[in-house]
Scaffold this active site. Structure first.
Site, PDB file in Angstrom:
ATOM      1  CG  LEU A 173       0.565   0.019   8.052  1.00  0.00           C
ATOM      2  CD1 LEU A 173       1.399  -0.592   9.167  1.00  0.00           C
ATOM      3  CD2 LEU A 173       1.475   0.755   7.091  1.00  0.00           C
ATOM      4  CE1 TYR A 194     -10.444   2.959   7.647  1.00  0.00           C
ATOM      5  CE2 TYR A 194     -10.439   5.324   7.979  1.00  0.00           C
ATOM      6  CZ  TYR A 194      -9.750   4.153   7.732  1.00  0.00           C
ATOM      7  OH  TYR A 194      -8.385   4.182   7.582  1.00  0.00           O
ATOM      8  N   GLY A 204       0.841  -1.202   0.000  1.00  0.00           N
ATOM      9  CA  GLY A 204       0.000   0.000   0.000  1.00  0.00           C
ATOM     10  C   GLY A 204       0.870   1.244   0.000  1.00  0.00           C
ATOM     11  CB  ALA A 260      -1.869   1.212  10.824  1.00  0.00           C
TER      12      ALA A 260
END
Ligand code: UDP
Length: 328
Positions: free
Chosen positions: A76, A149, A10, A117
């Site tokens: 992550l 989220y 990413g 993260a």
């Protein structure tokens, strides 16, 4: 050290991988290339200390094989950014909650340190500025998709604290609007990438609402430095940290700066939130990190100015555009 980076292809993950390899570590990456890209790690594929696995973190057997081999995990991998989560709500919740459960369960089984993260999004629409790590999260109603989220990341943090109570060394990092090379040129999840693409293509820069909403943009080298400090210092264990720059910038100011730095003829236009996201979207108007805890315990301070970071990012976008124009 042998290190696992989930989501290592990413945007942030691949920069972290570069830094870990440069520091002499052996790096294992698992990434399903949903938002990650092979182009982000291609330059490391032949490296003797780099190992890449194209799979989902939801595949426990693959994860177990990886966790067993390493001493430290940077977790992550996630469906990242509000827009991706709004577009893929079920996948967002499953990956971001179940994925972290799997990482922590395996870390606990093999007793590995984990860095989780997280995101400044966990503070939700709190109007407080600056935001300190123990401040309240203020989320909107569950009928509004974007809050899933923040909620998923908050559950991840709760899980991490639960395992820490059982003795497992964990650390939580809350990223604040990271930007830099390798951001998705379509601007998925980053206004910086979107404005740079628009400016380079001569298209209008689309400022939502009056553009007076603010963010604290953090250059990726600083994001990576904060992550490494939280992972390696004893003081980071059992704590959450704001990893960000505390310079506040309005979105209108950002658009003007990018227009100027790219020498673009593009005009700056304003769109309402409804035009941009459809009805029912709720915006976070201000988001400023209190950076004192990260500075006190980790010695972390963001160092790259917005001007310098934007120049570096624009230079990368220009190079990348020439090499492979984005599909828009
Ligand atoms: N934004 C904007 N125009 C765009 C995309 C985003 O004005 O084309 C604004 C958005 O409303 C928000 C800020 O830029 O206030 C940051 O958005 P981004 O999606 O980068 O991150 P987040 O909202 O998660 O902080």
């Amino acid at each position: 050290m042998k290190v696992l980076v989930t989501g290592g292809a990413g945007y942030i993950g691949s920069h972290l991988v570069d830094r870990l390899l440069a520091d002499g570590h052996e790096v294992f990456v698992i990434d399903n290339l949903f938002t990650g890209k092979i182009a982000n790690v291609e330059h490391n594929l032949g490296h003797e200390r780099f190992h890449f696995v194209n799979d989902s973190i939801l595949h426990t057997a693959t994860m177990e094989e990886l966790v067993r081999q390493v001493q430290l995990i940077y977790h992550l991998a996630a469906v990242v950014g509000v827009k991706h989560v709004v577009d893929n709500p079920l996948q967002g919740i499953l990956t971001n909650v179940r994925g972290t459960e799997i990482v922590l369960e395996l870390a606990y089984k093999y007793w590995r340190k984990v860095v989780i993260a997280s995101s400044s999004e966990v503070y939700g629409k709190s109007e407080k500025a600056p935001l300190a790590e123990d401040d309240d999260s203020i989320l909107g109603p569950t009928a509004v998709g974007r809050w899933s989220y923040a909620l998923a990341k908050a559950i991840d943090e709760h899980l991490a604290f639960i395992y820490h109570d059982r003795g497992l060394p964990i650390s939580i990092i809350r990223y604040f609007n990271s930007y830099g090379p390798r951001l998705d040129p379509r601007g998925y999840g980053s206004v910086v990438a979107k404005f740079i693409s628009q400016a380079l293509e001569g298209k209008p820069l689309t400022v939502f609402s009056d553009g007076q909403q603010t963010r604290c943009f953090t250059y990726v080298d600083d994001t990576v430095e904060g992550s490494i400090l939280a992972a390696t210092l004893k003081e980071g264990e059992g704590q959450s940290f704001n990893i960000g720059n505390n310079r506040e910038t309005t979105i209108l100011e950002l658009a003007r700066k990018i227009k100027e730095l790219t020498d673009s003829p593009s005009e700056i236009v304003h769109l309402s939130y409804t035009e941009a996201y459809g009805s029912g979207f709720e915006e976070t108007r201000r988001r400023v990190p209190d950076v004192s805890k990260a500075e006190r315990l980790l010695g972390f301070r963001a160092r790259i100015t917005l001007e310098e970071g934007l120049q570096r990012t624009i230079a990368w976008f220009k190079g990348d555009y020439t090499a492979n124009p984005p599909e828009v």
